[in-house]
Design an enzyme around this catalytic site. Sequence first.
Site, PDB file in Angstrom:
ATOM      1  N   ARG A 105      43.583 -34.029 -75.872  1.00 50.84           N
ATOM      2  CA  ARG A 105      43.514 -34.485 -74.383  1.00 50.84           C
ATOM      3  C   ARG A 105      45.035 -35.221 -74.031  1.00 50.84           C
ATOM      4  O   ARG A 105      45.692 -35.636 -75.096  1.00 50.84           O
ATOM      5  CB  ARG A 105      42.693 -35.908 -73.849  1.00 50.84           C
TER       6      ARG A 105
ATOM      7  N   LYS B 266      35.603 -50.251 -77.844  1.00 48.98           N
ATOM      8  CA  LYS B 266      34.720 -51.672 -77.081  1.00 48.98           C
ATOM      9  C   LYS B 266      33.797 -51.368 -76.782  1.00 48.98           C
ATOM     10  O   LYS B 266      32.456 -51.452 -75.929  1.00 48.98           O
ATOM     11  CB  LYS B 266      36.037 -51.730 -76.446  1.00 48.98           C
TER      12      LYS B 266
ATOM     13  N   ARG C 291      41.394 -36.944 -81.965  1.00 53.93           N
ATOM     14  CA  ARG C 291      40.470 -36.917 -80.964  1.00 53.93           C
ATOM     15  C   ARG C 291      40.298 -35.589 -80.914  1.00 53.93           C
ATOM     16  O   ARG C 291      41.941 -34.853 -80.238  1.00 53.93           O
ATOM     17  CB  ARG C 291      40.128 -37.524 -80.486  1.00 53.93           C
TER      18      ARG C 291
END
Length: 216
Positions: A161, A13, A127
Amino acid sequence: MRIVLVGPPGAGKGTQAAYLAENLSIPHISTGDLFRANISQGTPLGLQAKEYMNAGHLVPDEVTIGMAEDRMRQDDAAQGFLLDGFPRNIGQAEALDTFLSAHRLKLDAVLDLEVPEEEVVRRIAGRRICRNDSSHVFHAEYSRPVKEAVCDECGGELYQREDDSEETVRKRLAVYHSETEPIIDYYKKQGLVTTISALGAVTEVTERAMRALPRG
């Protein structure tokens, strides 16, 4: 042009909002930016938000709504805006409708970025971020570093993370399904929603989104 962008975490987004806002010459208004700006400027709403956040609580809808309304009143938003992350539930959507109606304005489109749930998990859980520079981002599947767990840019350690773990991603998706997804049906009843596949290259998704917007 006044647009709401909706989609699960990992749908892209933020990236799409930036491209669309630039193409349409309207401001990109994201919830994250609103919070950061209000907190850094020490506005009354920012101070309220900071108090809740420091206590580990969710910021109430009325604070988020107040920030969004203040931003939509600014001069650069007079000809339109793209909302990203707001509204995030039915209450906020109703507040947005009330605000627009009071100013004799209306939404032009709601773009729903669609991504299969397992693809969302792959995108986010894969990621890897550099500890030296968080702008150096890699992916365990789509953008692997030359050397395992080592940043190609600076040699820093790459890590996942806590927010990007599969367990956390699935919890975030559950929250999206229960809180935010219902606004899609809310806007469908107003005839505003176009669902767009968010799979493929960024430019392809942007082109789909631009084609979905009303003309005139």
